[in-house]
Design a protein around this motif. Structure first.
Motif, PDB file in Angstrom:
ATOM      1  N   GLU A  18       0.648  -1.083  -0.172  1.00  0.00           N
ATOM      2  CA  GLU A  18       0.141  -0.311  -0.012  1.00  0.00           C
ATOM      3  C   GLU A  18       0.844   0.982  -0.023  1.00  0.00           C
ATOM      4  OE1 GLU A  18      -3.964  -1.532   2.493  1.00  0.00           O
ATOM      5  OE2 GLU A  18      -2.286  -0.969   3.643  1.00  0.00           O
ATOM      6  N   ILE A  19       1.993   1.319   0.955  1.00  0.00           N
ATOM      7  CA  ILE A  19       3.073   2.575   0.890  1.00  0.00           C
ATOM      8  C   ILE A  19       3.107   2.513  -0.810  1.00  0.00           C
ATOM      9  CG2 ILE A  19       5.267   3.253   2.095  1.00  0.00           C
ATOM     10  CD1 ILE A  19       4.627   1.384   3.823  1.00  0.00           C
ATOM     11  N   MET A  20       3.916   1.713  -1.264  1.00  0.00           N
ATOM     12  CA  MET A  20       4.713   1.406  -2.538  1.00  0.00           C
ATOM     13  C   MET A  20       3.015   1.905  -2.997  1.00  0.00           C
ATOM     14  SD  MET A  20       6.702  -2.044  -2.642  1.00  0.00           S
ATOM     15  CE  MET A  20       6.561  -2.710  -0.940  1.00  0.00           C
ATOM     16  N   ALA A  21       2.712   1.803  -2.875  1.00  0.00           N
ATOM     17  CA  ALA A  21       1.102   1.746  -4.403  1.00  0.00           C
ATOM     18  C   ALA A  21       0.739   3.120  -4.201  1.00  0.00           C
ATOM     19  CB  ALA A  21      -0.135   0.891  -4.341  1.00  0.00           C
ATOM     20  N   ALA A  22       0.594   3.583  -2.831  1.00  0.00           N
ATOM     21  CA  ALA A  22       0.545   5.555  -2.872  1.00  0.00           C
ATOM     22  C   ALA A  22       1.591   6.224  -3.393  1.00  0.00           C
ATOM     23  CB  ALA A  22       0.659   5.348  -0.962  1.00  0.00           C
ATOM     24  N   ILE A  23       2.630   5.701  -3.004  1.00  0.00           N
ATOM     25  CA  ILE A  23       3.735   6.703  -3.846  1.00  0.00           C
ATOM     26  C   ILE A  23       3.762   6.944  -5.121  1.00  0.00           C
ATOM     27  CG2 ILE A  23       6.151   7.036  -3.416  1.00  0.00           C
ATOM     28  CD1 ILE A  23       6.089   5.834  -0.795  1.00  0.00           C
ATOM     29  N   HIS A  24       3.616   5.502  -5.564  1.00  0.00           N
ATOM     30  CA  HIS A  24       3.858   5.159  -6.936  1.00  0.00           C
ATOM     31  C   HIS A  24       2.636   6.297  -7.771  1.00  0.00           C
ATOM     32  CE1 HIS A  24       6.408   1.502  -7.158  1.00  0.00           C
ATOM     33  NE2 HIS A  24       7.900   2.560  -7.106  1.00  0.00           N
ATOM     34  N   ALA A  25       1.515   6.477  -7.019  1.00  0.00           N
ATOM     35  CA  ALA A  25       0.781   6.302  -7.809  1.00  0.00           C
ATOM     36  C   ALA A  25       0.503   8.497  -8.016  1.00  0.00           C
ATOM     37  CB  ALA A  25      -1.336   6.824  -6.990  1.00  0.00           C
ATOM     38  N   ALA A  26       1.727   8.926  -6.450  1.00  0.00           N
ATOM     39  CA  ALA A  26       1.718  10.499  -6.756  1.00  0.00           C
ATOM     40  C   ALA A  26       2.887  10.950  -6.980  1.00  0.00           C
ATOM     41  CB  ALA A  26       2.286  10.626  -5.242  1.00  0.00           C
ATOM     42  N   GLY A  27       3.277   9.611  -8.051  1.00  0.00           N
ATOM     43  CA  GLY A  27       4.851  10.140  -9.319  1.00  0.00           C
ATOM     44  C   GLY A  27       5.823   9.950  -8.539  1.00  0.00           C
ATOM     45  N   GLY A  28       5.410   8.939  -7.210  1.00  0.00           N
ATOM     46  CA  GLY A  28       6.824   8.580  -6.759  1.00  0.00           C
ATOM     47  C   GLY A  28       7.532   7.480  -7.908  1.00  0.00           C
ATOM     48  N   THR A  29       9.428   8.077  -8.304  1.00  0.00           N
ATOM     49  CA  THR A  29       9.616   6.809  -9.180  1.00  0.00           C
ATOM     50  C   THR A  29      10.553   6.018  -9.028  1.00  0.00           C
ATOM     51  OG1 THR A  29      11.335   8.158  -9.609  1.00  0.00           O
ATOM     52  CG2 THR A  29       9.714   8.752 -11.151  1.00  0.00           C
ATOM     53  N   TRP A  30      10.710   6.089  -6.955  1.00  0.00           N
ATOM     54  CA  TRP A  30      11.838   4.755  -6.742  1.00  0.00           C
ATOM     55  C   TRP A  30      10.980   3.364  -7.031  1.00  0.00           C
ATOM     56  CZ3 TRP A  30       9.882   8.990  -4.089  1.00  0.00           C
ATOM     57  CH2 TRP A  30      10.518  10.154  -3.605  1.00  0.00           C
ATOM     58  N   SER A  31      12.199   2.623  -6.496  1.00  0.00           N
ATOM     59  CA  SER A  31      12.017   0.835  -6.687  1.00  0.00           C
ATOM     60  C   SER A  31      10.918   0.425  -6.072  1.00  0.00           C
ATOM     61  CB  SER A  31      13.288   0.030  -7.376  1.00  0.00           C
ATOM     62  OG  SER A  31      14.158   0.185  -5.696  1.00  0.00           O
ATOM     63  N   ASP A  32      10.710  -0.195  -5.380  1.00  0.00           N
ATOM     64  CA  ASP A  32       8.867  -1.103  -4.758  1.00  0.00           C
ATOM     65  C   ASP A  32      10.798  -1.168  -3.258  1.00  0.00           C
ATOM     66  OD1 ASP A  32       7.298  -0.806  -6.110  1.00  0.00           O
ATOM     67  OD2 ASP A  32       7.012  -3.121  -6.516  1.00  0.00           O
ATOM     68  N   SER A  33      12.015  -2.194  -3.716  1.00  0.00           N
ATOM     69  CA  SER A  33      12.946  -2.344  -3.173  1.00  0.00           C
ATOM     70  C   SER A  33      13.866  -1.616  -2.317  1.00  0.00           C
ATOM     71  CB  SER A  33      14.057  -2.961  -3.785  1.00  0.00           C
ATOM     72  OG  SER A  33      15.092  -3.750  -3.065  1.00  0.00           O
ATOM     73  N   ARG A  34      13.573   0.352  -2.861  1.00  0.00           N
ATOM     74  CA  ARG A  34      14.115   0.928  -1.985  1.00  0.00           C
ATOM     75  C   ARG A  34      12.910   1.361  -1.388  1.00  0.00           C
ATOM     76  NH1 ARG A  34      18.129   3.185  -0.077  1.00  0.00           N
ATOM     77  NH2 ARG A  34      16.600   4.237   1.222  1.00  0.00           N
ATOM     78  N   LEU A  35      11.891   1.363  -1.699  1.00  0.00           N
ATOM     79  CA  LEU A  35      10.855   2.023  -0.838  1.00  0.00           C
ATOM     80  C   LEU A  35      11.249   1.184   0.639  1.00  0.00           C
ATOM     81  CD1 LEU A  35       8.264   3.008  -3.270  1.00  0.00           C
ATOM     82  CD2 LEU A  35       9.701   4.885  -2.019  1.00  0.00           C
ATOM     83  N   ARG A  36      11.088  -0.053   0.704  1.00  0.00           N
ATOM     84  CA  ARG A  36      10.985  -1.388   1.627  1.00  0.00           C
ATOM     85  C   ARG A  36      11.664  -0.642   2.358  1.00  0.00           C
ATOM     86  NH1 ARG A  36       8.741  -4.790  -2.780  1.00  0.00           N
ATOM     87  NH2 ARG A  36      11.373  -5.357  -2.962  1.00  0.00           N
ATOM     88  N   THR A  37      13.429  -0.800   1.874  1.00  0.00           N
ATOM     89  CA  THR A  37      14.424  -0.116   2.297  1.00  0.00           C
ATOM     90  C   THR A  37      14.874   0.817   3.140  1.00  0.00           C
ATOM     91  OG1 THR A  37      15.934  -1.411   1.290  1.00  0.00           O
ATOM     92  CG2 THR A  37      16.975   0.271   2.307  1.00  0.00           C
ATOM     93  N   ALA A  38      13.820   1.753   2.453  1.00  0.00           N
ATOM     94  CA  ALA A  38      13.513   3.303   4.081  1.00  0.00           C
ATOM     95  C   ALA A  38      12.450   2.976   4.592  1.00  0.00           C
ATOM     96  CB  ALA A  38      12.775   4.289   2.400  1.00  0.00           C
ATOM     97  N   ARG A  39      10.962   2.036   4.441  1.00  0.00           N
ATOM     98  CA  ARG A  39      10.289   2.073   5.641  1.00  0.00           C
ATOM     99  C   ARG A  39      11.105   0.915   6.673  1.00  0.00           C
ATOM    100  NH1 ARG A  39      10.544  -2.270   7.795  1.00  0.00           N
ATOM    101  NH2 ARG A  39       9.575  -3.178   5.630  1.00  0.00           N
ATOM    102  N   LYS A  40      12.816   0.498   5.856  1.00  0.00           N
ATOM    103  CA  LYS A  40      13.085  -0.176   7.236  1.00  0.00           C
ATOM    104  C   LYS A  40      14.171   0.995   7.906  1.00  0.00           C
ATOM    105  CE  LYS A  40      16.155  -4.012   7.857  1.00  0.00           C
ATOM    106  NZ  LYS A  40      17.969  -3.806   7.863  1.00  0.00           N
TER     107      LYS A  40
END
Length: 113
Positions: A53-75
């Motif tokens: 859900e975090i990834m979908a929301a960020i991508h919907a808002a125009g974020g271009t980070w990979s899913d892996s980068r977003l999971r790492t950022a959350r960690k």
């Protein structure tokens, strides 16, 4: 008292060549800090969310980070005490997902005191 890493501090050794410092600084000023801010802002605005859900929301808002980068950022945000596991949620396939929430600012201030 818990200490948090300095996100603004040097990210290369003093003995490293100038190219290493430039590379490290570009990561600090660019995608790493930006991806963490995107995750934290999304959780503060939308409440507890799963990683998908975090990834979908960020991508919907125009974020271009990979899913892996977003999971790492959350960690990384979890390690800094800015995000914590809230509860679990069952996905469409029956899998359990952890829902993540932003730590209230006041709780972060109290813990650091």
């Amino acid at each position: 008292m818990r200490t948090y890493p300095n996100l603004d501090g040097p990210v290369a050794r003093r003995s490293d060549p100038a190219t290493s410092w430039a590379a490290a600084q570009s990561l600090t000023d660019g995608h790493v800090r930006g991806s963490q801010q995107a995750v934290l802002s999304t959780l503060r605005q939308s409440g507890p969310l799963t990683d998908p859900e975090i990834m979908a929301a960020i991508h919907a808002a125009g974020g271009t980070w990979s899913d892996s980068r977003l999971r790492t950022a959350r960690k990384e945000l979890c390690e800094r005490g800015l995000v914590h596991p809230e509860d679990t949620k069952r996905g469409l396939t029956g899998s359990q997902f952890t829902r993540w929430a932003a730590t209230p600012t006041q709780a972060t201030i109290k813990e650091a005191a």
